[in-house]
Design a protein around this motif. Structure first.
Motif, PDB file in Angstrom:
ATOM      1  N   ILE A 170       0.812  -0.921  -0.191  1.00 53.62           N
ATOM      2  CA  ILE A 170       0.033   0.102  -0.571  1.00 53.62           C
ATOM      3  C   ILE A 170       1.636   1.151   0.443  1.00 53.62           C
ATOM      4  O   ILE A 170       1.638   1.531   1.000  1.00 53.62           O
ATOM      5  CB  ILE A 170      -0.935   0.005   1.165  1.00 53.62           C
ATOM      6  N   ASP A 171       1.288   1.986  -0.813  1.00 53.53           N
ATOM      7  CA  ASP A 171       1.921   3.210  -1.248  1.00 53.53           C
ATOM      8  C   ASP A 171       1.773   4.373  -1.545  1.00 53.53           C
ATOM      9  O   ASP A 171       0.320   4.551  -1.873  1.00 53.53           O
ATOM     10  CB  ASP A 171       2.753   2.611  -2.808  1.00 53.53           C
ATOM     11  N   PRO A 222       9.861 -14.792   3.792  1.00 52.29           N
ATOM     12  CA  PRO A 222       8.342 -14.716   4.036  1.00 52.29           C
ATOM     13  C   PRO A 222       8.168 -14.090   2.437  1.00 52.29           C
ATOM     14  O   PRO A 222       9.135 -12.835   1.798  1.00 52.29           O
ATOM     15  CB  PRO A 222       8.852 -13.647   4.807  1.00 52.29           C
ATOM     16  N   LEU A 223       6.605 -14.166   1.729  1.00 46.52           N
ATOM     17  CA  LEU A 223       6.610 -13.420   0.770  1.00 46.52           C
ATOM     18  C   LEU A 223       6.504 -12.091   1.180  1.00 46.52           C
ATOM     19  O   LEU A 223       6.452 -11.411   0.248  1.00 46.52           O
ATOM     20  CB  LEU A 223       4.577 -14.573   0.469  1.00 46.52           C
ATOM     21  N   SER A 224       5.576 -11.879   2.133  1.00 40.56           N
ATOM     22  CA  SER A 224       6.050 -10.175   2.656  1.00 40.56           C
ATOM     23  C   SER A 224       6.907  -9.139   1.593  1.00 40.56           C
ATOM     24  O   SER A 224       7.006  -9.098   1.310  1.00 40.56           O
ATOM     25  CB  SER A 224       4.906 -10.072   3.975  1.00 40.56           C
ATOM     26  N   TYR A 225       8.786 -10.296   2.511  1.00 37.15           N
ATOM     27  CA  TYR A 225       9.780  -9.447   2.117  1.00 37.15           C
ATOM     28  C   TYR A 225       9.688  -9.292   0.310  1.00 37.15           C
ATOM     29  O   TYR A 225       9.897  -7.757   0.152  1.00 37.15           O
ATOM     30  CB  TYR A 225      10.775 -10.534   2.532  1.00 37.15           C
ATOM     31  N   HIS A 226       8.880 -10.241  -0.281  1.00 40.87           N
ATOM     32  CA  HIS A 226       8.829  -9.428  -1.975  1.00 40.87           C
ATOM     33  C   HIS A 226       7.803  -8.116  -2.696  1.00 40.87           C
ATOM     34  O   HIS A 226       7.375  -7.852  -3.165  1.00 40.87           O
ATOM     35  CB  HIS A 226       8.683 -10.475  -2.544  1.00 40.87           C
ATOM     36  N   ALA A 227       6.801  -7.589  -1.275  1.00 39.17           N
ATOM     37  CA  ALA A 227       5.981  -6.908  -1.253  1.00 39.17           C
ATOM     38  C   ALA A 227       7.205  -5.543  -0.983  1.00 39.17           C
ATOM     39  O   ALA A 227       5.981  -4.851  -1.358  1.00 39.17           O
ATOM     40  CB  ALA A 227       4.858  -7.186  -0.963  1.00 39.17           C
ATOM     41  N   GLY A 228       7.611  -5.854   0.376  1.00 34.07           N
ATOM     42  CA  GLY A 228       8.020  -4.914   0.814  1.00 34.07           C
ATOM     43  C   GLY A 228       9.976  -4.471   0.086  1.00 34.07           C
ATOM     44  O   GLY A 228       9.934  -3.681  -0.655  1.00 34.07           O
ATOM     45  N   ILE A 229      10.184  -5.335   1.097  1.00 34.02           N
ATOM     46  CA  ILE A 229      12.351  -4.619   1.005  1.00 34.02           C
ATOM     47  C   ILE A 229      12.835  -5.420  -0.156  1.00 34.02           C
ATOM     48  O   ILE A 229      13.794  -4.384  -0.980  1.00 34.02           O
ATOM     49  CB  ILE A 229      12.741  -5.253   2.196  1.00 34.02           C
ATOM     50  N   PHE A 230      12.000  -5.957  -0.885  1.00 32.33           N
ATOM     51  CA  PHE A 230      12.178  -6.993  -2.212  1.00 32.33           C
ATOM     52  C   PHE A 230      11.089  -6.714  -3.112  1.00 32.33           C
ATOM     53  O   PHE A 230      12.092  -6.535  -4.280  1.00 32.33           O
ATOM     54  CB  PHE A 230      12.695  -8.424  -2.536  1.00 32.33           C
ATOM     55  N   GLU A 256       8.281  -4.016   8.901  1.00 33.59           N
ATOM     56  CA  GLU A 256       6.576  -4.157   8.122  1.00 33.59           C
ATOM     57  C   GLU A 256       5.429  -4.132   8.890  1.00 33.59           C
ATOM     58  O   GLU A 256       5.184  -3.714   9.859  1.00 33.59           O
ATOM     59  CB  GLU A 256       6.251  -5.644   7.624  1.00 33.59           C
ATOM     60  N   ASP A 257       4.501  -2.949   8.341  1.00 31.65           N
ATOM     61  CA  ASP A 257       3.146  -2.859   9.013  1.00 31.65           C
ATOM     62  C   ASP A 257       1.816  -4.028   8.535  1.00 31.65           C
ATOM     63  O   ASP A 257       1.743  -3.331   7.473  1.00 31.65           O
ATOM     64  CB  ASP A 257       3.151  -1.594   8.885  1.00 31.65           C
ATOM     65  N   ILE A 258       1.442  -4.619   8.729  1.00 32.09           N
ATOM     66  CA  ILE A 258       1.116  -5.536   7.921  1.00 32.09           C
ATOM     67  C   ILE A 258      -0.423  -5.929   8.328  1.00 32.09           C
ATOM     68  O   ILE A 258      -0.884  -5.759  10.173  1.00 32.09           O
ATOM     69  CB  ILE A 258       1.386  -7.316   7.694  1.00 32.09           C
ATOM     70  N   SER A 259      -1.670  -5.758   7.566  1.00 36.90           N
ATOM     71  CA  SER A 259      -2.977  -6.043   7.828  1.00 36.90           C
ATOM     72  C   SER A 259      -3.699  -7.288   7.094  1.00 36.90           C
ATOM     73  O   SER A 259      -2.954  -7.357   6.315  1.00 36.90           O
ATOM     74  CB  SER A 259      -3.862  -4.296   8.227  1.00 36.90           C
ATOM     75  N   PHE A 260      -4.860  -7.342   7.749  1.00 38.04           N
ATOM     76  CA  PHE A 260      -4.724  -8.973   6.877  1.00 38.04           C
ATOM     77  C   PHE A 260      -6.475  -8.482   6.170  1.00 38.04           C
ATOM     78  O   PHE A 260      -7.271  -8.025   7.091  1.00 38.04           O
ATOM     79  CB  PHE A 260      -5.031  -9.856   7.894  1.00 38.04           C
ATOM     80  N   LYS A 307       7.321  -0.962   5.680  1.00 37.55           N
ATOM     81  CA  LYS A 307       6.499  -0.978   4.715  1.00 37.55           C
ATOM     82  C   LYS A 307       4.967  -1.380   4.976  1.00 37.55           C
ATOM     83  O   LYS A 307       4.675  -1.859   5.922  1.00 37.55           O
ATOM     84  CB  LYS A 307       7.479  -1.686   3.738  1.00 37.55           C
ATOM     85  N   THR A 308       3.988  -0.838   5.024  1.00 39.30           N
ATOM     86  CA  THR A 308       2.235  -0.876   4.673  1.00 39.30           C
ATOM     87  C   THR A 308       2.197  -1.924   3.318  1.00 39.30           C
ATOM     88  O   THR A 308       1.976  -2.019   2.588  1.00 39.30           O
ATOM     89  CB  THR A 308       1.467  -0.346   4.869  1.00 39.30           C
ATOM     90  N   ILE A 309       1.775  -3.333   3.631  1.00 36.14           N
ATOM     91  CA  ILE A 309       1.585  -4.299   3.225  1.00 36.14           C
ATOM     92  C   ILE A 309      -0.294  -5.083   3.910  1.00 36.14           C
ATOM     93  O   ILE A 309      -0.436  -5.083   4.884  1.00 36.14           O
ATOM     94  CB  ILE A 309       2.530  -5.669   3.594  1.00 36.14           C
ATOM     95  N   VAL A 310      -0.886  -5.330   2.824  1.00 42.52           N
ATOM     96  CA  VAL A 310      -2.489  -6.083   3.020  1.00 42.52           C
ATOM     97  C   VAL A 310      -2.158  -7.689   2.690  1.00 42.52           C
ATOM     98  O   VAL A 310      -1.741  -7.869   1.200  1.00 42.52           O
ATOM     99  CB  VAL A 310      -3.631  -5.233   2.899  1.00 42.52           C
TER     100      VAL A 310
END
Length: 353
Positions: free
Chosen positions: A54-55, A133-141, A321-325, A345-348
């Motif tokens: 989420i950007d 983790p997959l979330s890394y590929h939405a954020g730091i990667f 990371e700041d992850i919501s579900f 990084k905000t990620i859903v």
């Protein structure tokens, strides 16, 4: 008739000028036919959306008018009632294209939805999680990491021992920039908006110093205090008065890397930054904006992933990371970007792998 799946996606109810609110968004349900995807004549790929970043830049796409709309395909104006596209991580559910098979993990342009039917497979690439983790590929990667990497190293052209200021330093890009700079051997100061974020920068991320910009009445004096020998690189995520103060405190041949201007995103009629151009001329300061999409070629991307993964495996970098579900959490996660409620990084996470 074939198998039909029900798909829910997020959209805007109307164009948004100013700060976004959760009630500006709505959810729409539509059906997708799987049988039409696997037909011989189809090259389509059905992807289950797992993680979406989420950007803040998406807010400019939601406006009735923004100069960025005609600049590049990732900034095109959004249409109320239509899906919101953007980067994401997903899993192939059905494929009519020979390069993609069921259960393949992919990254690329998805939408804020449970599923997306990808018609242009050039927008997808197979994803190797590399043990992360997959979330890394939405954020730091993902785009935030690449933005930090190319912005700092390609545009900032840093040297060991140089003095670096990072604004919005606890955000998705800023925290990574600061860590790269410290690993190179720079002196790094970050600014953020809460005491907790300032503590994070100093205690967890290893910044040499940090300050709460909300507690500073005069940014120019604050930067003189933190940089008595001047600033060599300013990585700008906010624009506004902090940019003016940074330019006033730059050293000769200083570099300003302009990544974002979040101070303008929610205030379309507010004051704009006006750095002293005498300083820019006589100090020979370089001020350059950029987009990560300019650096997605294989050389830059491979270099970025190799360097960053090595740092992570050696425990030399931290991932914030700041992850919501759940899909339903996207509006609140997005609104939170402009309230300062996010860190890193905000990620859903829309669904489990």
């Amino acid at each position: 008739m074939g198998e039909i799946i029900s798909n829910k996606f997020v959209t805007i109810k109307h164009h948004i000028d100013g700060a976004p609110k959760e009630e500006d968004f709505e959810f729409i349900t539509a059906n997708i036919s799987i049988s039409s995807i696997v037909a011989d004549s189809s090259n389509f790929v059905l992807v289950k959306c797992l993680h979406v970043p989420i950007d803040p830049y998406q807010l400019n796409r939601m406006k009735k008018y923004c100069p960025s709309h005609n600049s590049t395909y990732v900034a095109t104006k959004l249409v109320p009632g239509k899906p919101i596209n953007g980067a994401g991580i997903g899993k192939v559910m059905a494929s009519g294209h020979p390069e993609f098979q069921k259960d393949d993990l992919v990254s690329g342009e998805l939408i804020w939805a449970n599923y997306v039917l990808v018609e242009d497979v050039k927008l997808l690439r197979k994803l190797d999680p590399m043990g992360f983790p997959l979330s890394y590929h939405a954020g730091i990667f993902g785009s935030s990491g690449l933005t930090a990497y190319v912005g700092f190293f390609r545009l900032g052209k840093p040297k060991k021992g140089e003095r670096v200021l990072v604004s919005a330093a606890s955000g998705s890009v800023g925290n990574i920039v600061g860590q790269y700079a410290k690993l190179l051997g720079c002196y790094v100061v970050g600014c953020a908006g809460t005491p907790q974020k300032v503590a994070l920068l100093k205690d967890k991320l290893g910044f040499d110093d940090a300050f709460n910009y909300k507690e500073e009445g005069d940014y120019n004096l604050a930067l003189k205090r933190y940089f008595p020998e001047g600033i060599d690189i300013y990585f700008d995520n906010v624009g506004g008065e902090m940019l003016e103060a940074a330019v006033a405190n730059m050293n000769t041949f200083g570099r300003v890397v302009v990544c974002g201007v979040i101070s303008q995103y929610t205030d379309p009629t507010g004051r704009r930054a006006s750095p002293d151009m005498i300083n820019v001329i006589y100090k020979r300061i370089t001020i350059q904006g950029f987009l990560a999409t300019d650096y997605t070629d294989e050389h830059n991307f491979t270099d970025f992933v190799s360097t960053t993964s090595s740092y992570l495996r050696a425990d030399q970098m931290q991932v914030i990371e700041d992850i919501s579900f759940g899909l339903e959490s996207i509006p609140s996660a997005f609104v939170g970007l402009f309230c300062g409620s996010n860190t890193g990084k905000t990620i859903v996470q829309i669904a489990q792998d």
